[in-house]
Design an enzyme around this catalytic site. Structure first.
Site, PDB file in Angstrom:
ATOM      1  N   ASP A   1       0.818  -1.208   0.000  1.00 46.51           N
ATOM      2  CA  ASP A   1       0.000   0.000   0.000  1.00 46.51           C
ATOM      3  C   ASP A   1       0.855   1.262   0.000  1.00 46.51           C
ATOM      4  OD1 ASP A   1      -2.672   1.340   0.462  1.00 46.51           O
ATOM      5  OD2 ASP A   1      -1.622   2.006   2.265  1.00 46.51           O
TER       6      ASP A   1
ATOM      7  N   GLU B   1       1.183  -0.491  -5.147  1.00 45.03           N
ATOM      8  CA  GLU B   1       0.135   0.501  -5.373  1.00 45.03           C
ATOM      9  C   GLU B   1       0.840   1.849  -5.458  1.00 45.03           C
ATOM     10  OE1 GLU B   1      -3.282   3.240  -3.723  1.00 45.03           O
ATOM     11  OE2 GLU B   1      -1.720   2.432  -2.445  1.00 45.03           O
TER      12      GLU B   1
END
Length: 645
Positions: free
Chosen positions: A309, A352
């Site tokens: 993330d 990401e």
């Protein structure tokens, strides 16, 4: 778990060297020492004046179980006899300021159910895995040349019981796995399952990185869930957050009263985007904590991949008015990926990342960050902006649908239609579509058709498969009652047929990461907002022609240039009546006309449906058929490769 006696560990190993089994030292381990059974507690608190273990077993008395400092750099340890699995505990830390603070164990593998915050002694050993067949099959396949369809979900809001309570890890075996199998998803991607205090952080603001959240059961329960996923051929990807953590008092924040896991410099310590603090990725002990954690999830939970993330937030310092790269993070990510792929070369490491940082999916030995996949955020943003635009104005932003092919092969991309795009007032995918009720469904079918035929692996957030009308509500579950409505049932049927077609059609995934797998037929018809292209597999006959119409107009006898095969069949039309469309389909076999068109050797004439996608498959090639220049027919790419894989 092979617990290491701290007194036998070289002083500098954890503090100065790459040590990726730190969970074997730290945490609470059920052991037998000098023929006495008990629990060995070990923790790193470099600026603590004194440390104790407290819990129900000593009535939370700070004075009873003082810990011994075993390295000058702040490793503390204590063996407590005659306590067992299931005991709750915390560390009582006397700070340099003389205060005593209570902290959960950073290496605890289990925790109390929120809102309680204590760690729980749990013996993580002993689960008997049954996924050897899965591992064997996984090693026989190349992840790059296989179909990949990822179902992203939030464990707590996919489905709830009638009384509103959560399904457990074990109960989700019966609820979720058959659903995923029915839809032919190859993987599930679960939003973070590390222990976290606040439900609405969705797990992205964690306190217990080694503890599978107890909201849904025990660590062994989660292992059983993963094991069952593997039994049915489903890979399991976890969201993982190595960039920042929450500031709750019982967690990692100011662990010993001073910045321990976070940066000391306030300018880079604070993460104003989420109200969290950033890990100090330049500190060896923090790197060992995080990389050990990644390997821990791989080794003990048999996870098949991580979606890392907020990589963009890691790569750049968040100092106001500055955009300077964080070399600590760059170095950490490379070290992380090297360690992960040394453990499992078939693992999925997905970044990401919304930046233009180069070589994200290039191996570290070639100068890259070392991931093997990256979310294509640019594609997602451009396509959704295009789809939200009124159809009559789409011709003015035509390039948003073609731009992605200029960089499609610069990285190994996953196309994400993720949770981020259906929350916080952004509307659901269905409700983003302009127009009336029928238009919305037709355009969502069209979007999915384009999604599954564009180069790149696929990811869809839960609810999109049946046209969730409301945006994601994280405190509720999906609107399963929508299946009572005909158009949602049509949408669901269409999605299942589309994903099945994708999986059995090699041209749609075999050359996802090679320019040879894609060729524009016509990328320039902005006036009609029609796009046509070819997807190509390894073999010449493995080719599909795709035509997408992003307006409501219907076109009869529309010419489409095609490779010179004798016939084409329409194998999917999103406007078919069984999917809720108007029925403007091409039922008959399409005979190729040997007249060049769209820079192809031949063409077919088809009906273009409103807001529709049509997929054509060649039936038979002419013997010795040649193009105008005399060469044999072969699909050639006309898109740009930037030298990656």
């Amino acid at each position: 778990m092979n617990v290491i006696n701290c007194e036998e560990v070289k002083r500098d190993e954890f503090h100065t060297e790459k040590y990726y089994e730190s969970y074997n030292i730290f945490g609470a381990h059920v052991v037998t020492e000098d023929e006495i059974q008990g629990v060995r507690f070990t923790v790193w608190a470099p600026h603590a004046k004194a440390m104790s273990v407290v819990g129900d077993f000593n009535e939370w008395d700070y004075e009873q179980h003082k810990m011994l400092q075993v390295t000058e750099e702040g490793i503390w340890s204590l063996f407590i006899p005659h306590i067992e699995e299931g005991e709750i505990y915390k560390y009582a830390i006397e700070t340099l300021a003389g205060d005593v603070i209570l902290k959960a164990d950073p290496y605890a593998v289990y925790a109390e159910v929120r809102p309680n915050t204590a760690s729980v002694v749990f013996d993580i050993k002993g689960y008997e895995w049954n996924d050897k067949n899965w591992n064997r099959k996984k090693k026989k396949k190349s992840i790059y040349k296989e179909a990949m369809t990822v179902y992203e979900l939030h464990f707590g809001s996919w489905k709830k019981k009638e009384d509103g309570t959560l399904y457990s890890y074990r109960e989700m075996v019966e609820e979720l796995i058959p659903y995923v199998v029915e839809h032919q998803f190859t993987h599930i991607e679960i939003m973070p399952l590390v222990e976290h205090p606040y439900d609405r952080s969705w797990g992205y603001q964690g306190t217990g990185y080694y503890a599978a959240t107890s909201r849904f059961g025990t660590p062994h329960d989660l292992m059983h869930f993963v094991d069952e996923c593997h039994k049915y051929g489903i890979g399991v990807i976890l969201d993982w957050v190595p960039g920042h953590f929450c500031k709750d008092a019982h967690g990692l924040y100011l662990f010993d009263g001073t910045p321990t896991y976070e940066y000391k410099d306030k300018d880079v310590q604070e993460n104003p985007v989420w109200g969290t603090v950033n890990f100090d990725l330049g500190k060896r002990e923090v790197r060992n904590f995080l990389i050990s954690n990644a390997l821990f999830w791989m080794r003990y939970f048999h996870i098949d991949g991580f979606r890392v993330d907020a990589v963009a937030n890691m790569l750049y310092w968040n100092k106001e008015g500055q955009e300077q790269s964080n070399e600590h993070a760059v170095s950490f990510l490379r070290e992380l990926n090297e360690a992960v792929f040394a453990e499992d070369e078939d693992f999925l490491m997905t970044a990401e990342d919304s930046t233009a940082w180069p070589l994200v999916t290039t191996p570290t030995y070639e100068g890259g960050l070392g991931f093997n996949y990256k979310w294509n955020m640019g594609w997602m943003n451009d396509v959704l902006k295009y789809m939200e635009c009124a159809p009559e104005y789409r011709k003015h932003i035509h390039e948003k649908m073609t731009f992605s092919l200029l960089y499609a092969y610069s990285e190994n991309f996953i196309l994400p239609l993720s949770h981020d795009e259906v929350v916080h007032g952004k509307k659901s995918l269905l409700n983003k579509m302009p127009g009336d009720y029928w238009d919305k469904f037709a355009q969502l079918r069209l979007l999915y058709g384009y999604f599954f035929t564009h180069p790149g692996k696929k990811l869809l957030f839960m609810g999109g498969e049946f046209g969730q009308f409301d945006e994601w509500k994280d405190l509720e579950d999906l609107d399963w009652n929508l299946h009572d409505f005909e158009m949602h049932r049509y949408m669901h049927d269409y999605f299942k047929e589309l994903i099945a077609l994708y999986k059995r059609s090699k041209p749609l995934w075999q050359l996802d990461h090679s320019p040879e797998g894609f060729q524009w037929i016509d990328a320039n018809n902005n006036e009609q907002s029609i796009f046509s292209f070819i997807r190509q597999g390894d073999k010449q006959e493995d080719a599909l022609v795709i035509v997408c119409n992003f307006t409501k107009a219907t076109y009869e006898n529309y010419k489409v240039g095609v490779p010179d095969f004798e016939y084409y069949n329409e194998i999917l039309n999103s406007d078919a009546q069984q999917y809720g469309g108007s029925g403007q389909v091409n039922k008959k076999r399409l005979k190729t006309i040997l007249e060049p068109y769209h820079n192809q050797a031949a063409h077919v004439e088809i009906t273009i449906p409103p807001f529709g996608v049509s997929i054509l498959r060649p039936v038979k090639t002419r013997k010795g058929s040649k193009k105008q220049d005399g060469s044999k027919t072969k699909v050639r790419s006309n898109v740009t490769s930037r030298g990656k894989r």
